[in-house]
Design a protein around this motif. Structure first.
Motif, short mmCIF file in Angstrom:
data_model
loop_
_atom_site.label_atom_id
_atom_site.label_comp_id
_atom_site.label_asym_id
_atom_site.label_seq_id
_atom_site.Cartn_x
_atom_site.Cartn_y
_atom_site.Cartn_z
N ARG A 147 0.85 -1.17 0.00
CA ARG A 147 0.00 0.00 0.00
C ARG A 147 0.90 1.24 0.00
O ARG A 147 1.93 1.27 0.68
CB ARG A 147 -0.88 0.01 1.27
CG ARG A 147 -2.01 -0.98 1.20
CD ARG A 147 -3.15 -0.37 0.45
NE ARG A 147 -4.33 -1.25 0.46
CZ ARG A 147 -5.46 -0.92 -0.16
NH1 ARG A 147 -5.54 0.20 -0.85
NH2 ARG A 147 -6.49 -1.72 -0.11
N SER A 151 4.32 1.60 5.81
CA SER A 151 5.64 2.04 6.27
C SER A 151 6.76 1.16 5.69
O SER A 151 7.92 1.41 5.95
CB SER A 151 5.68 1.99 7.81
OG SER A 151 5.29 0.70 8.23
N ILE A 152 6.39 0.15 4.91
CA ILE A 152 7.40 -0.74 4.33
C ILE A 152 8.06 -0.04 3.15
O ILE A 152 7.40 0.32 2.18
CB ILE A 152 6.76 -2.07 3.90
CG1 ILE A 152 6.22 -2.81 5.11
CG2 ILE A 152 7.77 -2.93 3.15
CD1 ILE A 152 5.34 -3.98 4.78
N ASP A 157 12.25 -4.11 5.80
CA ASP A 157 11.05 -3.73 6.55
C ASP A 157 9.99 -4.83 6.55
O ASP A 157 8.98 -4.72 7.24
CB ASP A 157 10.43 -2.46 5.95
CG ASP A 157 11.35 -1.27 6.11
OD1 ASP A 157 12.26 -1.35 6.96
OD2 ASP A 157 11.16 -0.28 5.40
N ASP A 207 0.42 -7.84 4.20
CA ASP A 207 1.04 -6.52 4.18
C ASP A 207 1.63 -6.21 2.82
O ASP A 207 1.81 -5.06 2.45
CB ASP A 207 2.17 -6.46 5.22
CG ASP A 207 1.68 -6.79 6.61
OD1 ASP A 207 0.90 -6.01 7.14
OD2 ASP A 207 2.05 -7.85 7.14
#
Lengths: 364, 365
Positions: A147, A151-152, A157, A207
């Motif tokens: 997305r 925060s990745i 991460d 994620d």
């Protein structure tokens, strides 16, 4: 009654011999030598009058079945290019939907003449599966999409994350090779179909989502607007693997291999030489140099016509048909892959003259 | 006709000879990871055989739990259809007629995408006392963490169960001969608990409580660690299989009960037995005799239908087989292997059910 019993015994013997075959052929590859005695694929295709091409039906930009029932994509365009080269008619092609699981069997069992289905060239496929990879038409690599507001930012991460995996290629192995060996713990979810993975990703089940970048770009371009649309997704800069994609033919048929290989290479040569579907007619009538003349089977300055087409068993002017009806590599790329958001300039798929890997050996 | 069949078989053999049918590729390293494992401990460096074994174990887990729950739910629904209460019997009828007429794959995908994936995201997870979690990645419950000696303890527990069964049997015999009430059920249960507790202490407490916890990494990626985690993929397939199969089982149970002469139930009622006693002592034992052969079919269907898990990322045999095929090819031998595994599982279930069938049939005198 006796009749039935004999039938039963015969069937049982047949099944047993099948099992015996299954158990005894550990050292394989002995069949490959036989193929020389059969009629070559080129002759079979010419006699049939159409070419059977195995393609994908669910990947925009590469091989996609459109709502009107036609196929589109760069792989499909090369199917048309082969038809144009063989029959001077790009529509004399019969597309067969090949799944990830059955594609090599379709090829081995001669259901298709050539497999052009975003198939990665790997040593084990080339050597073990009695198939031969011709030329790479698209240099892809596995990527990861997240997305846009996630925060990745990099592979590191991804520690502790859940990653949805598009099954159907070597994605699971590449993911494990990059993340597992880097000590990054992750949970992988392998989905067989694209529809379910999109639902799972939208719902936040994972994620990140990994597939070949060409595939991810297509999925991003088609991402539903009510889930945020293309702008809500971001492809990470890292590339996890090398995925050279291109047409595949059966082993042991060099004549057919050469035809497929050189039709593809000639579209790349046409791109280098500036021959396009717009100028092919004038270039054929009045070639600017011997390289263009050799490619198109035209005479340069009244000289003899080069035997390029004839030596392949095709019409001397086959490339005029291919360029005129389908286009050169750049035209094909811009019509199929560029619209899903993968620009050619600056990528591995740029011409070698511009720092890319698309390079055709000389035609002479 | 028979000539055609023989020709077809020879055609198949001919095609098979053209393809490469060795199983050697399964000895190579798998190279891929499998997230949802139970009992097995496969690593990506293990062989493809090991990976396939994980698939078999995951399939077996699905089948065993599925059969038990489908049987319970199916029996309840079958009894409900026979209820004299209009509301109960109507609800059961609607349940059966709806569920058994919708393809299972659609039910599984619906349960997964429209129900379980719509649970809260992990960032908004439901949580109770910080040891129960429910979100669309898992249902996490406190559980036990087994250490090395757990295997020995499980074996001892199994032996305790055998001992408890022996106690119950001998007490029942004495009860029948003496006529006094010796509470065989309670006694054997006490023996079982006592033996299990003693062996638990002897083996050094091999199970430790293990509560799940919500973890957040430095960049904000969240996941749940520890405890017993039920993934939505497993839950969707299990629920789909249980609900679908139970609708067929309900009909089998209903039909089997109705096939009994009505006098059985009426006579039991005349003796003053209540509904529960009539069902457990008179009706169901006789109805099961009729129900076992068709139930076997339903168990076999559940076994084969478990392969639909491939659609929603539950790593059972077919999904892992496909992953192997995608990596190295060899689709035909891989599918032959999957075919043979299902055949073996189905035959095993058939043998168990046929044995049961022979045991409960009326002996000819």
């Amino acid at each position: 009654m006796i009749h039935k019993r004999i039938l039963l015994i015969l069937a049982a013997m047949a099944v047993m011999s099948l099992i015996a075959v299954a158990c005894s052929s550990d050292d394989e590859d002995t069949e490959a030598a036989d193929t020389g005695s059969k009629t070559g694929t080129l002759q079979t295709v010419l006699d049939r009058g159409t070419i059977n091409v195995g393609v994908k039906d669910s990947q925009p930009g590469f091989g996609n079945l459109e709502p009107d029932g036609t196929f589109s994509g760069i792989d499909v365009e090369y199917g048309h290019a082969l038809a144009a080269a063989l029959f001077n008619d790009k529509n004399k092609v019969n597309f067969v939907t090949a799944s990830a699981a059955n594609r090599f069997e379709l090829l081995a069992s001669e259901e298709i003449d050539v497999l052009i289905r975003t198939t990665t060239w790997t040593s084990s496929r080339d050597i073990d599966l009695n198939s031969s990879f011709t030329v790479t038409t698209f240099y892809d690599g596995q990527g990861i999409i997240v997305r846009a507001d996630s925060s990745i930012q990099s592979l590191a991460d991804l520690e502790g994350s859940t990653i949805c995996v598009t099954g159907g290629t070597t994605t699971e192995v590449n993911l494990e090779a990059k993340l597992g060996e880097a000590g990054i713990a992750y949970t992988g979810l392998v989905f067989a179909g694209d529809a379910e993975i999109v639902e799972a990703f939208i719902a936040g089940r994972c994620d990140a989502w990994t597939a070949d970048k060409g595939n991810l770009a297509g999925q991003r371009a088609n991402f539903p607007a009510d889930a945020g649309g293309p702008d809500s997704l971001r492809i990470l800069p890292e590339t996890l693997s090398k995925e050279p994609l291109g047409p595949v033919v059966r082993d042991g048929d060099t004549e057919w291999f050469d035809v497929v290989q050189w039709v593809v290479l000639a579209t790349m040569a046409a791109d280098e030489l500036g021959v396009t579907s717009g100028n092919v007619a004038s270039m054929s009538a009045n070639p600017p140099g011997s390289a263009v003349a050799n490619l198109l089977g035209a005479s340069f300055d009244g000289g003899a016509i080069n035997g390029f087409g004839a030596s392949l068993g095709l019409s001397p002017t086959f490339m005029q048909s291919v360029i005129g009806q389908v286009g050169n590599y750049d035209e094909i790329y811009n019509r199929t892959v560029a619209p899903i958001g993968l620009a050619r300039a600056g990528s591995l798929n740029a011409s070698w003259t511009e720092g890319g890997l698309i390079y055709a050996p000389p035609i002479r | 006709m028979s000539v055609l069949i023989v020709l077809f078989v020879f055609y198949l053999i001919d095609r098979a000879l053209d393809l490469d049918l060795g199983f050697g590729f399964l000895s190579g390293p798998g190279g891929f990871a499998i997230a949802q494992q139970w009992v097995t401990d496969y690593q990506s460096s293990d062989t493809r055989w090991d990976a396939y074994l994980v698939g078999i174990v995951n399939t077996v887990r699905l089948i065993l739990i599925g059969i038990v729950f489908a049987m319970v739910l199916g029996t309840l629904m079958g009894l409900a259809r026979l209820s004299s209460n209009w509301l109960v019997s109507t609800i059961a009828s609607v349940y059966v007629e709806t569920i058994r007429n919708i393809p299972l794959l659609i039910q599984i995908i619906f349960l997964y995408t429209a129900v379980l994936l719509q649970l809260p995201r992990i960032s908004d997870t439901y949580s109770a006392f910080d040891i129960f979690y429910l979100n669309n990645r898992s249902l996490a419950l406190p559980f036990f963490d087994a250490d090395g000696s757990a295997g020995i303890w499980f074996l001892l527990v199994a032996l305790s169960a055998v001992a408890a069964w022996a106690v119950s049997r001998s007490l029942k015999r004495r009860e029948e001969s003496s006529g006094s009430n010796l509470h065989p059920m309670a006694m054997s249960f006490a023996v079982f608990i006592l033996l299990a507790a003693i062996t638990f202490v002897i083996t050094g407490s091999p199970l430790n409580p293990d509560a799940p916890s919500l973890m957040t990494t430095g960049v904000g990626v969240q996941n749940i660690q520890g405890g017993l985690q039920v993934t939505p993929e497993f839950a969707a397939v299990l629920l789909g299989l249980v609900i679908y199969t139970s609708s067929f089982i309900a009909e089998i149970i209903r039909g089997s009960i109705q096939a009994l002469p009505g006098g059985q139930n009426e006579a039991a009622a005349a003796l003053g037995l209540n509904f529960y006693q009539r069902m457990t002592l008179i009706v169901l034992p006789q109805a099961m005799r009729i129900a076992i052969p068709p139930l076997t079919n339903q168990f076999l269907n559940l076994t084969k239908n478990s392969s639909l898990a491939v659609a929603i990322a539950y790593p059972e045999m077919v999904l892992i087989g496909s992953t192997i095929i995608n990596g190295v090819g060899h689709a035909v031998p891989m599918f032959i292997l999957i075919w043979a595994t299902y055949l073996a599982m189905s035959l095993l279930i058939s043998i168990v059910m046929n044995t049961l069938n022979n045991r409960v049939q009326l002996a000819g005198r």
